[in-house]
Scaffold this motif. Sequence first.
Motif, mmCIF file in Angstrom:
data_model
loop_
_atom_site.group_PDB
_atom_site.id
_atom_site.type_symbol
_atom_site.label_atom_id
_atom_site.label_comp_id
_atom_site.label_asym_id
_atom_site.label_seq_id
_atom_site.Cartn_x
_atom_site.Cartn_y
_atom_site.Cartn_z
ATOM 1 N N HIS A 12 0.871 -1.178 0.000
ATOM 2 C CA HIS A 12 0.000 0.000 0.000
ATOM 3 C C HIS A 12 0.909 1.229 0.000
ATOM 4 N N LEU A 13 1.522 1.448 -1.145
ATOM 5 C CA LEU A 13 2.625 2.391 -1.257
ATOM 6 C C LEU A 13 2.202 3.837 -1.075
ATOM 7 N N MET A 14 1.012 4.169 -1.525
ATOM 8 C CA MET A 14 0.580 5.556 -1.463
ATOM 9 C C MET A 14 -0.051 5.882 -0.108
ATOM 10 N N ASP A 15 -1.016 5.044 0.321
ATOM 11 C CA ASP A 15 -1.707 5.319 1.583
ATOM 12 C C ASP A 15 -0.752 5.339 2.762
ATOM 13 N N SER A 16 0.227 4.441 2.750
ATOM 14 C CA SER A 16 1.152 4.322 3.886
ATOM 15 C C SER A 16 2.336 5.277 3.794
ATOM 16 N N GLY A 17 2.533 5.910 2.634
ATOM 17 C CA GLY A 17 3.693 6.768 2.449
ATOM 18 C C GLY A 17 4.978 5.997 2.233
ATOM 19 N N LEU A 18 4.865 4.671 1.993
ATOM 20 C CA LEU A 18 6.043 3.814 1.877
ATOM 21 C C LEU A 18 6.918 4.214 0.689
ATOM 22 N N LEU A 19 6.302 4.478 -0.452
ATOM 23 C CA LEU A 19 7.088 4.841 -1.634
ATOM 24 C C LEU A 19 7.874 6.122 -1.385
ATOM 25 N N SER A 20 7.245 7.084 -0.757
ATOM 26 C CA SER A 20 7.933 8.346 -0.458
ATOM 27 C C SER A 20 9.152 8.115 0.425
ATOM 28 N N ARG A 21 9.018 7.215 1.396
ATOM 29 C CA ARG A 21 10.142 6.944 2.296
ATOM 30 C C ARG A 21 11.279 6.233 1.574
ATOM 31 N N VAL A 22 10.938 5.341 0.643
ATOM 32 C CA VAL A 22 11.972 4.662 -0.146
ATOM 33 C C VAL A 22 12.733 5.674 -0.991
ATOM 34 N N LEU A 23 12.011 6.573 -1.647
ATOM 35 C CA LEU A 23 12.666 7.576 -2.491
ATOM 36 C C LEU A 23 13.520 8.519 -1.649
ATOM 37 N N ASP A 24 13.038 8.867 -0.453
ATOM 38 C CA ASP A 24 13.837 9.710 0.449
ATOM 39 C C ASP A 24 15.137 9.006 0.834
ATOM 40 N N ASP A 25 15.057 7.698 1.097
ATOM 41 C CA ASP A 25 16.262 6.944 1.453
ATOM 42 C C ASP A 25 17.274 6.953 0.307
ATOM 43 N N ILE A 26 16.789 6.799 -0.902
ATOM 44 C CA ILE A 26 17.688 6.782 -2.069
ATOM 45 C C ILE A 26 18.453 8.093 -2.174
ATOM 46 N N ARG A 27 17.735 9.196 -2.004
ATOM 47 C CA ARG A 27 18.388 10.497 -2.102
ATOM 48 C C ARG A 27 19.333 10.736 -0.910
ATOM 49 N N GLU A 28 18.905 10.272 0.280
ATOM 50 C CA GLU A 28 19.733 10.454 1.473
ATOM 51 C C GLU A 28 21.058 9.728 1.343
ATOM 52 N N TYR A 29 21.052 8.581 0.667
ATOM 53 C CA TYR A 29 22.268 7.794 0.488
ATOM 54 C C TYR A 29 23.051 8.211 -0.764
ATOM 55 N N GLY A 30 22.679 9.350 -1.353
ATOM 56 C CA GLY A 30 23.416 9.870 -2.499
ATOM 57 C C GLY A 30 23.148 9.136 -3.795
ATOM 58 N N GLY A 31 22.066 8.386 -3.870
ATOM 59 C CA GLY A 31 21.739 7.633 -5.076
ATOM 60 C C GLY A 31 20.759 8.360 -5.963
ATOM 61 N N ASP A 32 20.369 7.692 -7.022
ATOM 62 C CA ASP A 32 19.387 8.230 -7.961
ATOM 63 C C ASP A 32 18.466 7.098 -8.391
ATOM 64 N N TYR A 33 17.350 7.445 -9.012
ATOM 65 C CA TYR A 33 16.397 6.408 -9.412
ATOM 66 C C TYR A 33 15.640 6.833 -10.656
ATOM 67 N N THR A 34 15.139 5.816 -11.343
ATOM 68 C CA THR A 34 14.242 6.014 -12.485
ATOM 69 C C THR A 34 13.079 5.055 -12.322
#
Length: 409
Positions: A12-34
């Motif tokens: 439940h990626l949107m309701d739980s905010g899970l996707l947002s937290r994953v993307l935040d982690d990627i940026r926090e660790y200096g990574g990028d995503y597509t």
Amino acid sequence: MQVTETVEITGHLMDSGLLSRVLDDIREYGGDYTLDKFELGHDKEDTSTVKMTVGADDEESLQRLLMRIQTKGANLVNPGEPQITEADTDGVFPDGFYSTTNLPTSVRLGGRWVRVSNPEMDCGLLVEGDTVRTIPMSDVKAGMRIITSAQGVKVTPPLVLNTEESFGFMESDVSSEKPQRVLVMQVADGMREAKANGQKVLWVGGPGIVHTGAAPAMVALVEAGFVDVLFAGNALATHDIESSLYGTSLGVDLSRGRGVEHGHEHHIRAINTIRKAGSIAAAVEQGVLTSGVMHALVKNGKQFVLVGSVRDDGPLPDVYTDVLEGQRAMRAELTGVGYCLMAATMLHSVATGNILPASIPLTCVDINPATVTKLADRGSSQARGIVTDVGLFIEHLARELAPGYASSN
């Protein structure tokens, strides 16, 4: 040029905010995503799936990033097999070791997924033949085969379905305003379910249980079969024994709520009495200790692990003064635990949360909100917090689960 891997996450990626937290982690660790694929669930109960390419500047950074987002269920689409490295030194993981969570984890060995036994946070993954288990850093021996990659590892987070409205009162996991009886019933039901499944109930307790006058209620719960294992420090056992021997806790008369003459000596005299007997169990057998929580545990054949700290008096002869040995003793008692209740202790609650698999339901009761929120902050995602007076809560719990106590009080 970045090195990349493709990961997929479902939930439940949107309701739980899970996707947002994953993307935040990627940026926090200096990574990028597509984002390569995004399938949004149609109805509230439907899950969503995202597939993305994750990149970092080098392989080491990518591995750390992958390990981080795996804690939220973002697993490799093509997991491959894990990299395994032998430890060179006792007590030291190989560089790049896989740092574990307490979530259900599997490792791909020889083309099949192997479930990791005893999932625990902040450990490594030890491969022994065709089995894998977590291992704390202090237990590593030279020559042990340790996993050193995110490849070949899969983490399964709990699936949380939010069926409530977007706003509501008293819906947080930690609250001081929910109806007390409802909370007691929920804990009682959790304990009953564990016992019905043939599992053990683990208590983690602090001296507040004695100070608030709840020891008799806890004794009733021990005798009713709802305390199978107790984790505590020197203080709970000491003041429980002091109460049995002198009727005081930290020198305060529990029946009158005020200090007594020479009461400040009672706890150290209680410790000396038990040390003279040789152990808590020996004091029970000799008739020296005839009441209280520790007496009830011994008489009913229940287990307890007491682990000390630098501020302890004495301590009691049963207390582990070597912290690593105490941790090992605690881990040894987790087998078969199906429910955990933590009451009035921050130190031992956090310590137990660190070694407890996320699959074991966990409730923390304390008058201090910081204690119950700290567990979730430390990674115990399954923790529910109840901010209330511990003494009254245990009294109500005893009335619910121990009929003999309910009828006599």
